[in-house]
Design a protein around this motif. Structure first.
Motif, PDB file in Angstrom:
ATOM      1  N   ALA A 222     -47.898 -20.773  47.911  1.00 13.92           N
ATOM      2  CA  ALA A 222     -47.285 -20.695  49.044  1.00 13.92           C
ATOM      3  C   ALA A 222     -46.908 -19.429  49.764  1.00 13.92           C
ATOM      4  CB  ALA A 222     -46.304 -21.884  49.259  1.00 13.92           C
ATOM      5  N   LEU A 223     -46.423 -18.676  48.684  1.00 15.64           N
ATOM      6  CA  LEU A 223     -45.697 -17.131  48.866  1.00 15.64           C
ATOM      7  C   LEU A 223     -47.001 -16.129  48.795  1.00 15.64           C
ATOM      8  CD1 LEU A 223     -42.432 -17.515  47.171  1.00 15.64           C
ATOM      9  CD2 LEU A 223     -43.040 -17.911  49.775  1.00 15.64           C
ATOM     10  N   GLU A 224     -48.255 -16.471  48.641  1.00  9.47           N
ATOM     11  CA  GLU A 224     -49.178 -15.539  48.475  1.00  9.47           C
ATOM     12  C   GLU A 224     -49.217 -14.641  49.834  1.00  9.47           C
ATOM     13  OE1 GLU A 224     -52.906 -17.687  47.819  1.00  9.47           O
ATOM     14  OE2 GLU A 224     -52.461 -17.678  45.738  1.00  9.47           O
ATOM     15  N   GLY A 225     -48.873 -14.943  50.902  1.00 15.49           N
ATOM     16  CA  GLY A 225     -48.828 -14.336  51.993  1.00 15.49           C
ATOM     17  C   GLY A 225     -47.586 -13.423  52.262  1.00 15.49           C
ATOM     18  N   ASN A 226     -46.782 -13.349  51.123  1.00  9.73           N
ATOM     19  CA  ASN A 226     -45.421 -12.667  51.341  1.00  9.73           C
ATOM     20  C   ASN A 226     -45.592 -11.602  50.045  1.00  9.73           C
ATOM     21  OD1 ASN A 226     -45.058 -15.442  52.500  1.00  9.73           O
ATOM     22  ND2 ASN A 226     -43.405 -14.156  53.665  1.00  9.73           N
TER      23      ASN A 226
ATOM     24  N   ALA B 279     -56.023  -6.823  46.664  1.00 10.75           N
ATOM     25  CA  ALA B 279     -55.136  -6.636  47.760  1.00 10.75           C
ATOM     26  C   ALA B 279     -55.422  -7.158  48.953  1.00 10.75           C
ATOM     27  CB  ALA B 279     -55.302  -5.119  47.882  1.00 10.75           C
ATOM     28  N   SER B 280     -56.949  -7.311  49.147  1.00 10.49           N
ATOM     29  CA  SER B 280     -57.241  -8.081  50.449  1.00 10.49           C
ATOM     30  C   SER B 280     -57.534  -9.700  50.467  1.00 10.49           C
ATOM     31  CB  SER B 280     -58.315  -7.471  51.009  1.00 10.49           C
ATOM     32  OG  SER B 280     -59.595  -8.052  49.925  1.00 10.49           O
ATOM     33  N   GLY B 281     -57.739 -10.245  48.992  1.00 13.58           N
ATOM     34  CA  GLY B 281     -58.061 -11.476  49.143  1.00 13.58           C
ATOM     35  C   GLY B 281     -59.401 -11.759  49.179  1.00 13.58           C
ATOM     36  N   TYR B 282     -60.215 -10.702  49.951  1.00 17.04           N
ATOM     37  CA  TYR B 282     -61.650 -11.250  50.192  1.00 17.04           C
ATOM     38  C   TYR B 282     -62.466 -11.067  48.882  1.00 17.04           C
ATOM     39  CZ  TYR B 282     -61.199 -10.647  55.175  1.00 17.04           C
ATOM     40  OH  TYR B 282     -61.135 -10.930  56.668  1.00 17.04           O
ATOM     41  N   PRO B 283     -63.603 -12.037  48.883  1.00 18.58           N
ATOM     42  CA  PRO B 283     -64.173 -12.285  47.659  1.00 18.58           C
ATOM     43  C   PRO B 283     -65.127 -10.798  47.687  1.00 18.58           C
ATOM     44  CG  PRO B 283     -65.269 -13.601  49.356  1.00 18.58           C
ATOM     45  CD  PRO B 283     -63.939 -12.968  49.978  1.00 18.58           C
TER      46      PRO B 283
ATOM     47  N   ILE C 295     -58.120 -19.986  51.234  1.00 24.64           N
ATOM     48  CA  ILE C 295     -58.318 -18.882  52.352  1.00 24.64           C
ATOM     49  C   ILE C 295     -57.215 -18.106  52.809  1.00 24.64           C
ATOM     50  CG2 ILE C 295     -59.062 -18.829  54.825  1.00 24.64           C
ATOM     51  CD1 ILE C 295     -61.044 -21.143  54.540  1.00 24.64           C
ATOM     52  N   ALA C 296     -57.349 -17.182  52.660  1.00 25.25           N
ATOM     53  CA  ALA C 296     -56.152 -15.936  53.309  1.00 25.25           C
ATOM     54  C   ALA C 296     -54.891 -16.531  52.457  1.00 25.25           C
ATOM     55  CB  ALA C 296     -56.191 -16.189  54.634  1.00 25.25           C
ATOM     56  N   ASP C 297     -53.825 -17.080  53.159  1.00 25.91           N
ATOM     57  CA  ASP C 297     -52.547 -17.454  52.860  1.00 25.91           C
ATOM     58  C   ASP C 297     -51.892 -18.445  53.632  1.00 25.91           C
ATOM     59  OD1 ASP C 297     -51.214 -16.201  55.088  1.00 25.91           O
ATOM     60  OD2 ASP C 297     -51.709 -14.137  53.898  1.00 25.91           O
TER      61      ASP C 297
END
Lengths: 162, 288
Positions: free
Chosen positions: A130-134, B191-195, B102-104
């Motif tokens: 849940a905190l991956e975007g922080n 860093a970006s999380g993109y594959p 996907i993303a966050d």
């Protein structure tokens, strides 16, 4: 051309005239003076600007104020009780030392609030997901996870069993 | 970072949105969740004359059972709504697994499936899954509607088969063959999380042999694609590890593999074969 935007922010109805390109983060910080919402990267990556819109965590640097028209917004200033009693997640971040410089903390706490609302007893894996975007650039992630776990436990303890 | 000025309009109905699009004004751009478009506008990679916010059009939202058992996802459905729909977890574990990555959390709370398909990022995770699931993309204009396979919908980087005045209304998923299993595997840039490369595989067996296989690939070429050579290599095989590895080695066959500072073409092709093998192994393990 400016648009009139009506929001409920931390329980208080607010109306602002904004340009369409104004981000929610800027409305909160500049128009409403709620500077607890920090803008870090300003590119949807760091999560410092996270607020709750209709109960869900969003990055307010990447939501137009006009998109949030009619929404209920909670910022870090709105989590404490009316008597300024801190929210259990805020107490837990203090108790667990879940912050170093503190810049990421409002976003961390609001993302955690979204998680705990849906998953009252999250696993450590769920907390980290849940905190991956922080992003915490002091890199104090371990006590942050501890704080979310402790805050969730305090919220469960404070909720009368049905 | 502040975008260049633009006008903003939020239609309440699909008909109103389509009427605006019918004028074919090149300055008009649709805004769904905004999680790809707004960053692009903020760093001024693009400028628009007017954003038409389709985020509140109820006709574009929600998940429903379609004809012949198809699962229909409204284009305006947000990732978190897909994740939290109990039918998705049960009927579409592959989609669920991929969407959860996907993303966050915050981006999943705003971003939509239709927005992602229309944005056509060549490294979108969802693209691999929709290809492997044989998804269909339904589009509408003010005067007509059509639906076609997602295979071929992405024409290049950020380029789709959408025509003038058209918007995506639905993503449709057909019924899977009995006992089918699927998996999505990727190696991401931290860093970006993109594959760096992402591969989704769906496999179904009949009488002990692979009777049906779809392999979707993202992050590897100018547009996401189905690895047809790898699919052909597997059809009729027993799915032994050697057969899976041999098919996985064909996953970039005939494609110009992208290079960037994170992965040169040789390395990316290697990663694509590795994640293809992992996806195929997991899909076979899940297939009945």
């Amino acid at each position: 051309m400016s648009h009139e935007v009506s929001l409920v922010v931390n329980g208080v109805p607010r109306t602002c005239a904004v340009e369409p390109r104004r981000m929610l983060a800027d409305l909160l910080r500049s128009d409403l003076g709620l500077t607890g919402t920090n803008v870090g990267c300003d590119t949807t990556q760091c999560g410092a600007c996270t607020v709750l819109v209709d109960g869900r965590a969003v990055k307010s640097c990447t939501v137009l104020a006009v998109q949030a028209d009619g929404s209920d917004v909670t910022t870090i200033e709105g989590l404490a009780g009316p008597d300024r009693t801190l929210h259990p997640l805020q107490e837990a971040f203090i108790a667990c030392h879940g912050l170093q410089c503190g810049f990421c903390t409002p976003g961390m706490i609001l993302a955690a609030a979204d998680l705990v609302a849906r998953d009252p007893d999250p696993s450590d894996a769920a907390i980290r997901h849940a905190l991956e975007g922080n992003i915490c650039r002091c890199t104090g992630y371990t006590p942050i996870v501890d704080a979310v776990r402790a805050g969730a436990a305090a919220m469960r303890a404070g909720t009368p069993e049905a | 970072m502040i975008p260049a000025s633009f006008a903003y309009h939020r239609p309440e109905t699909l008909a109103e949105a389509l009427t605006i699009l019918a004028a074919d004004d090149p300055g008009v751009k649709l805004l769904a969740g905004g999680q790809s478009l707004l960053p692009v506008l903020k760093i001024r990679l693009a400028e628009v004359g007017m954003l038409v916010d389709i985020g509140r059009i109820e006709e574009l939202r929600g998940i429903r059972a379609g004809a012949d058992g198809w699962l229909v996802i409204g284009a305006g459905t947000r990732w978190n709504e897909i994740l939290e729909d109990p039918r998705i977890a049960v009927q579409e574990p592959l989609l669920h697994e991929a969407v959860d990555g996907i993303a966050d959390l915050q981006v999943r709370n705003r971003g939509t499936i239709g927005g992602s398909v229309a944005h056509a990022d060549p490294a979108a995770d969802i693209a691999a899954v929709l290809l492997a699931r044989d998804a269909s993309v339904a589009v509408r204009s003010a005067t007509a509607g059509r639906a076609g396979p997602v295979h071929g919908f992405w024409r290049g980087a950020f380029e789709t088969a959408l025509g003038p005045g058209e918007l995506i209304t639905e993503i449709r998923l057909p019924v899977l063959p009995p006992g089918a299993g699927g998996a999505y595997r990727s190696v991401t840039q931290a860093a970006s999380g993109y594959p760096v490369a992402g591969v989704a595989a769906v496999v179904a067996r009949s009488a002990g042999r692979i009777a049906w296989v779809r392999i979707g690939v993202t992050g590897v070429a100018e547009a996401p694609y189905r690895a047809l050579a790898a699919e052909s290599a597997l059809a009729g095989s027993t799915g032994e590890p050697d057969a899976l590895a041999a098919a996985a080695a064909l996953v970039t066959s005939g494609r110009t593999v992208l290079g960037d500072p994170h992965a040169d073409p040789d390395y990316r092709a290697h990663v694509a074969a590795v994640v293809a093998r992992r996806a195929l192994e997991a899909a076979c393990a899940r297939a009945g």
